[in-house]
Motif scaffolding. Structure first.
Motif, PDB file in Angstrom:
ATOM      1  N   PHE A  52       0.838  -1.200   0.000  1.00 43.01           N
ATOM      2  CA  PHE A  52       0.000   0.000   0.000  1.00 43.01           C
ATOM      3  C   PHE A  52       0.877   1.256   0.000  1.00 43.01           C
ATOM      4  O   PHE A  52       0.967   1.991   0.983  1.00 43.01           O
ATOM      5  CB  PHE A  52      -0.980  -0.047   1.172  1.00 43.01           C
ATOM      6  N   ASN A  53       1.489   1.479  -1.163  1.00 46.05           N
ATOM      7  CA  ASN A  53       2.352   2.633  -1.327  1.00 46.05           C
ATOM      8  C   ASN A  53       1.617   3.742  -2.075  1.00 46.05           C
ATOM      9  O   ASN A  53       0.468   3.578  -2.500  1.00 46.05           O
ATOM     10  CB  ASN A  53       3.646   2.234  -2.055  1.00 46.05           C
ATOM     11  N   LYS A  54       2.275   4.868  -2.230  1.00 43.19           N
ATOM     12  CA  LYS A  54       1.645   6.020  -2.874  1.00 43.19           C
ATOM     13  C   LYS A  54       1.203   5.701  -4.300  1.00 43.19           C
ATOM     14  O   LYS A  54       0.138   6.151  -4.757  1.00 43.19           O
ATOM     15  CB  LYS A  54       2.621   7.194  -2.867  1.00 43.19           C
ATOM     16  N   GLU A  96      -1.588   9.781   2.764  1.00 44.30           N
ATOM     17  CA  GLU A  96      -1.789  11.222   2.934  1.00 44.30           C
ATOM     18  C   GLU A  96      -1.000  12.054   1.928  1.00 44.30           C
ATOM     19  O   GLU A  96      -1.257  13.245   1.767  1.00 44.30           O
ATOM     20  CB  GLU A  96      -1.458  11.662   4.360  1.00 44.30           C
ATOM     21  N   ASN A  97      -0.041  11.429   1.251  1.00 44.94           N
ATOM     22  CA  ASN A  97       0.708  12.129   0.203  1.00 44.94           C
ATOM     23  C   ASN A  97       0.180  11.824  -1.195  1.00 44.94           C
ATOM     24  O   ASN A  97       0.796  12.205  -2.195  1.00 44.94           O
ATOM     25  CB  ASN A  97       2.189  11.724   0.271  1.00 44.94           C
ATOM     26  N   SER A  98      -0.968  11.162  -1.269  1.00 45.86           N
ATOM     27  CA  SER A  98      -1.497  10.733  -2.565  1.00 45.86           C
ATOM     28  C   SER A  98      -2.634  11.634  -3.042  1.00 45.86           C
ATOM     29  O   SER A  98      -3.251  12.362  -2.267  1.00 45.86           O
ATOM     30  CB  SER A  98      -2.007   9.292  -2.471  1.00 45.86           C
ATOM     31  N   ARG A 103      -8.949  13.537  -2.784  1.00 46.63           N
ATOM     32  CA  ARG A 103     -10.319  13.210  -3.204  1.00 46.63           C
ATOM     33  C   ARG A 103     -11.202  12.899  -1.992  1.00 46.63           C
ATOM     34  O   ARG A 103     -12.346  13.373  -1.911  1.00 46.63           O
ATOM     35  CB  ARG A 103     -10.297  12.016  -4.167  1.00 46.63           C
ATOM     36  N   ILE A 104     -10.685  12.120  -1.064  1.00 54.38           N
ATOM     37  CA  ILE A 104     -11.457  11.752   0.133  1.00 54.38           C
ATOM     38  C   ILE A 104     -11.734  12.984   0.985  1.00 54.38           C
ATOM     39  O   ILE A 104     -12.852  13.163   1.508  1.00 54.38           O
ATOM     40  CB  ILE A 104     -10.705  10.686   0.956  1.00 54.38           C
TER      41      ILE A 104
END
Length: 433
Positions: A52-54, A96-98, A103-104
């Motif tokens: 689960f990376n950017k 949080e850096n994505s 969007r969320i």
């Protein structure tokens, strides 16, 4: 393509399913997302962090833009990712850096502005994703998410679906660290009512109850009125001790293999979360002593099952006893009486003990020694102290403490270059009369 250097069968399967999402219809996507959720449950921390990376989150954002995956489906997937992350106490900043995080955040504000016309379920899910997957939060988003999820957590129904939703909401709230100062009006009455209601009606799951406490303690730990609220009104010590006693009984009990594996994974995670709470609590509150005897006894009893099954959590627990001994939160007499010294001696005598556990065990004895030094002007207290010293020395001799220390030469030297390594001088760890 999303896995970095860690490509296990589990991560390969997840990568394959993820790459197939854009070529599926909505029903097929739901099936694949369920499969991916199952794979998440099997991932170890390093696998989870690698997957689960950017790049993965940005790719999900592109799929939503292209309408290759429904927003609701992606949010449900994010929610499960966040649930596993928080349950396992995994720290990561990839989300949080994505672009997906942006969007969320926009979704949370937009749905809140719609008020009665909003999609309530989507709004709740988005709030949970935001709290689960971030480490830092804006005041604007917290002011929306906290009341929203406390409302969910206040549901007193006991059916399976409601219990899960309450658990999810409280688990998400528990991830807000104490770095975020939040006004009492936003949460205090609601979370206190949730805790008190459970104490009378047992309407929360074990994970939900622990999460409610963690959320509250993160908020109040630097507040002058904290001790009165936590100890006197909400009976934290008694409640936490009861929960740990039940968990200890469960992880030590006999079950068939499949049931044991499934249930213990969750129970050990909850124990780890309690230990993190106690570590935080003990480092901030220095005034409690006698009230902790039962809690300390229960924690001491967890050292062996954790050592045998969850070494990382065992290390956390031993460090917690170092914090307790260092700040003399619990008297040496109580540590002796409640079995802590016996358990630490047993632990340090294990052939498989690792460097982290060795350091912390030795530091515990160093702090115990320090706690038993100093002048006393009361003869009765002197006699009591000398009795405690003799009991500890007898136990050390019985366990062969000197031989143990001498055998740890390789471990206690500066083998990994960390500045908190102990000097190799076993005399420092004895308690003299």
């Amino acid at each position: 393509m999303f896995m970095g250097d860690i490509m296990t069968l589990c991560t390969k399967s997840f990568s394959k399913l993820f790459s197939e999402l854009e070529d599926c219809n909505e029903d097929e996507q739901k099936v694949k997302i369920e499969e991916m959720n199952g794979l998440m449950n099997e991932m170890e921390e390093d696998e989870f962090f690698s997957v689960f990376n950017k790049q993965l989150f940005d790719r999900m954002n592109i799929l939503i833009d292209k309408k290759k995956i429904a927003t609701k489906d992606s949010v449900l997937m994010l929610k499960h990712i966040g649930y596993r992350k928080e349950l396992k106490s995994i720290w990561m900043c990839n989300f949080e850096n994505s672009l997906l995080c942006e969007r969320i955040e926009k979704m949370i504000v937009d749905e809140d502005m719609k008020k009665e016309e909003n999609d309530e379920k989507l709004h709740i899910d988005a709030c949970e994703c935001y709290l689960f997957l971030n480490n830092t939060f804006s005041n604007e988003h917290l002011s929306i998410c906290i009341p929203c999820l406390l409302k969910v957590a206040s549901d007193k129904e006991k059916n399976k679906e409601a219990l899960k939703e309450v658990e999810m909401a409280l688990l998400a709230l528990s991830g807000i660290s104490d770095n975020h100062i939040i006004c009492h009006e936003l949460y205090l009455n609601e979370i206190a009512e949730i805790l008190i209601y459970h104490q009378h009606h047992s309407n929360l799951t074990r994970l939900a109850y622990q999460s409610a406490w963690r959320f509250l303690l993160n908020r109040l730990v630097d507040d002058e009125s904290s001790e009165e609220i936590i100890v006197s009104k909400l009976h934290f010590i008694d409640e936490a001790t009861k929960e740990l006693e039940e968990l200890a009984k469960n992880v030590s009990g006999k079950r068939n293999e499949e049931e044991r594996r499934r249930q213990e994974m969750i129970e050990y995670d909850i124990i780890k979360r309690w230990i993190i709470v106690f570590d935080h609590l003990f480092m901030n509150f220095k005034s409690w002593n006698v009230e902790y005897a039962g809690l300390v006894r229960c924690l001491a009893g967890l050292i062996k099952p954790l050592r045998d099954n969850k070494q990382e959590t065992s290390n956390l627990l031993i460090y917690l006893f170092y914090v307790i001994a260092q700040d003399q939160i619990v008297s040496v007499d109580e540590l002796q009486k409640e079995g802590v010294i016996d358990q630490i001696l047993e632990e340090i005598n294990q052939k498989t003990i690792n460097k982290t556990a060795v350091r912390n065990c030795l530091k515990i004895f160093s702090e115990i020694s320090r706690g038993l030094k100093g002048e006393l002007d009361n003869e009765t207290k002197k006699a009591e102290r000398n009795f405690i010293k003799m009991k500890i020395i007898e136990k050390m001799e019985e366990k062969g403490f000197e031989d143990i220390i001498m055998s740890l030469n390789d471990i206690t030297q500066n083998t990994d270059g960390r500045n908190f390594e102990l000097p190799f001088n076993y005399i420092d760890y004895f308690v003299f009369v």
